[in-house]
Design a protein around this motif. Sequence first.
Motif, PDB file in Angstrom:
ATOM      1  N   CYS A  20       0.807  -1.224   0.000  1.00 48.75           N
ATOM      2  CA  CYS A  20       0.000   0.000   0.000  1.00 48.75           C
ATOM      3  C   CYS A  20       0.835   1.267   0.000  1.00 48.75           C
ATOM      4  O   CYS A  20       0.287   2.364  -0.095  1.00 48.75           O
ATOM      5  N   GLY A  21       2.151   1.133   0.148  1.00 49.76           N
ATOM      6  CA  GLY A  21       3.027   2.295   0.094  1.00 49.76           C
ATOM      7  C   GLY A  21       3.253   2.990   1.412  1.00 49.76           C
ATOM      8  O   GLY A  21       4.072   3.914   1.492  1.00 49.76           O
ATOM      9  N   ALA A  22       2.566   2.605   2.486  1.00 56.14           N
ATOM     10  CA  ALA A  22       2.792   3.207   3.798  1.00 56.14           C
ATOM     11  C   ALA A  22       4.171   2.780   4.321  1.00 56.14           C
ATOM     12  O   ALA A  22       4.803   1.867   3.795  1.00 56.14           O
ATOM     13  N   ILE A  23       4.628   3.454   5.371  1.00 56.66           N
ATOM     14  CA  ILE A  23       5.953   3.162   5.904  1.00 56.66           C
ATOM     15  C   ILE A  23       5.888   1.993   6.889  1.00 56.66           C
ATOM     16  O   ILE A  23       5.043   1.970   7.797  1.00 56.66           O
ATOM     17  N   LEU A  24       6.756   1.012   6.677  1.00 56.91           N
ATOM     18  CA  LEU A  24       6.813  -0.153   7.554  1.00 56.91           C
ATOM     19  C   LEU A  24       7.527   0.179   8.860  1.00 56.91           C
ATOM     20  O   LEU A  24       8.452   0.996   8.895  1.00 56.91           O
ATOM     21  N   LYS A  25       7.105  -0.482   9.925  1.00 53.06           N
ATOM     22  CA  LYS A  25       7.749  -0.331  11.225  1.00 53.06           C
ATOM     23  C   LYS A  25       8.198  -1.700  11.730  1.00 53.06           C
ATOM     24  O   LYS A  25       7.534  -2.705  11.484  1.00 53.06           O
ATOM     25  N   TYR A  26       9.311  -1.703  12.462  1.00 51.49           N
ATOM     26  CA  TYR A  26       9.789  -2.967  13.016  1.00 51.49           C
ATOM     27  C   TYR A  26       8.841  -3.445  14.114  1.00 51.49           C
ATOM     28  O   TYR A  26       8.426  -2.672  14.989  1.00 51.49           O
ATOM     29  N   ALA A  27       8.499  -4.742  14.078  1.00 58.34           N
ATOM     30  CA  ALA A  27       7.633  -5.356  15.087  1.00 58.34           C
ATOM     31  C   ALA A  27       8.499  -6.030  16.149  1.00 58.34           C
ATOM     32  O   ALA A  27       9.212  -6.994  15.850  1.00 58.34           O
ATOM     33  N   PRO A  28       8.508  -5.525  17.404  1.00 60.58           N
ATOM     34  CA  PRO A  28       9.365  -6.086  18.451  1.00 60.58           C
ATOM     35  C   PRO A  28       9.167  -7.588  18.626  1.00 60.58           C
ATOM     36  O   PRO A  28       8.052  -8.105  18.555  1.00 60.58           O
ATOM     37  N   ILE A  75      16.373  17.367   6.732  1.00 61.57           N
ATOM     38  CA  ILE A  75      15.728  16.140   6.296  1.00 61.57           C
ATOM     39  C   ILE A  75      14.459  16.502   5.526  1.00 61.57           C
ATOM     40  O   ILE A  75      13.707  17.396   5.930  1.00 61.57           O
ATOM     41  N   HIS A  76      14.232  15.819   4.419  1.00 59.77           N
ATOM     42  CA  HIS A  76      13.026  16.038   3.619  1.00 59.77           C
ATOM     43  C   HIS A  76      12.133  14.812   3.718  1.00 59.77           C
ATOM     44  O   HIS A  76      12.563  13.685   3.481  1.00 59.77           O
ATOM     45  N   CYS A  77      10.871  15.027   4.125  1.00 58.88           N
ATOM     46  CA  CYS A  77       9.912  13.938   4.245  1.00 58.88           C
ATOM     47  C   CYS A  77       9.154  13.787   2.931  1.00 58.88           C
ATOM     48  O   CYS A  77       8.469  14.720   2.483  1.00 58.88           O
ATOM     49  N   ASP A  78       9.265  12.630   2.303  1.00 57.44           N
ATOM     50  CA  ASP A  78       8.590  12.386   1.031  1.00 57.44           C
ATOM     51  C   ASP A  78       7.078  12.251   1.177  1.00 57.44           C
ATOM     52  O   ASP A  78       6.335  12.430   0.218  1.00 57.44           O
ATOM     53  N   GLU A  79       6.608  11.920   2.407  1.00 57.27           N
ATOM     54  CA  GLU A  79       5.184  11.694   2.600  1.00 57.27           C
ATOM     55  C   GLU A  79       4.385  12.998   2.598  1.00 57.27           C
ATOM     56  O   GLU A  79       3.343  13.112   1.975  1.00 57.27           O
ATOM     57  N   CYS A  80       4.888  14.003   3.325  1.00 62.33           N
ATOM     58  CA  CYS A  80       4.141  15.256   3.436  1.00 62.33           C
ATOM     59  C   CYS A  80       4.877  16.443   2.835  1.00 62.33           C
ATOM     60  O   CYS A  80       4.328  17.540   2.776  1.00 62.33           O
ATOM     61  N   GLY A  81       6.148  16.227   2.435  1.00 61.32           N
ATOM     62  CA  GLY A  81       6.921  17.291   1.820  1.00 61.32           C
ATOM     63  C   GLY A  81       7.584  18.236   2.794  1.00 61.32           C
ATOM     64  O   GLY A  81       8.205  19.223   2.375  1.00 61.32           O
TER      65      GLY A  81
END
Length: 411
Positions: A20-28, A75-81
């Motif tokens: 879906c293109g969302a950012i993945l997060k590590y699952a502890p 830092i540039h955020c690609d999600e919100c610019g």
Amino acid sequence: MPKFKASLKPGVERFPCGQCGAILKYAPGTEHQVCEYCGFENHIEPSAAPIQEYDLQQALRQLAQPQAETVKAQIHCDECGAGFQFDSHIHAGECPFCGTPIVTATAQAKPIQPKSLLPFAIGEAEAKQQFQRWIAKLWFAPNTVKKYARSDTKLTGVYLPYWTFDSDTETDYVGERGDVYYVTVPVQVVRNNRTVTVMRRVPKIRWTPVSGRVRRFFDDVLVGASKSLPRKILDALQPWDLYNLMPYDEKYLSGFRSEYYQVELDEGFDAAKQIMDSVIYRDIARNIGGDHQRIHQARTRHDKTTYKHCLLPVWSAAFRYRDKSYRFVINGRTGKVQGERPYSGWKIGFAVLAALLTVAGIYYYLETSGALEKLQQSDYYSLLIEKPSKNKRYGMCLSRKAVHPAPKSST
């Protein structure tokens, strides 16, 4: 030995979901990055590379050379610019505008980069449970604080920087050995309202000059490299399962904050030497033997000293009570909780009053029953003198001389 470098180009890592293109997060506790929206999982392939130790003296010489000045890039955020910068000691976190997890390269700000880490093994929900159990056991904590433990306060997952040091040590010492012996002396005591003289054995110490050498190899002496938390709290989070360290992989940082080291390498080794000195001090005392020991001088040589720079996981939060902030942290591997806590004045006062009343009641009973007078007339105290404690007091004696300090080491 790692090559030190300082990059001016902002290395920013993002881990988009392949579905879906969302950012993945590590699952502890797993080897996966997970999408919180569609549930897609990205497997983190474990590295087979060995965990390396690096020569300390070589690193210190290289750090002493002039370093290229670094510029902390935006830092540039690609999600919100949005464009922004993390705080000076942070290299992984979230975009402050949209919450997107972002990891930046550590080479932008520090010459030594982490080469290993321990991933989170417990999630936020389990960490909260551990904190609730911990604060419930604090007898003298205000009720307001215990109520806070039941609230839905969000914890922050943070990777904290640490140094570990290995060193082969050899220490020459000079001191004294104390051996206890007994002499019989006359002592006046009161029996049946009369002062009488009895013979009792009392301990004396015979001191003998000694010298010698002790050797010890230290493995993975751990020193916290963060100044965000007091060293007392950082040290109390141990033990860590450092044998499970794995090569540094930024995928484990996604969704968490991560700090640069704020304690420099030489400062870290100075702290490690203090830890080693306390162990060496006990080794010397055992080597001297006897019942008591005095250590006048000790010189320690460190050889084949190596270091590692690693990241270790904690869950962190803070709460305010009466205009003061209290911090607590939870070991992200074991769930062990350490932190600062307020005290309830009325609870402490009530406990002190109860203790005084108990002591007064015992004294009244002994006095009215005649047991106190019998105790004073007995040989109870002489029995205590004739049976000295088995605990050995290193660096102390029964004279008026002060306690000798722990030996200072020299590299």
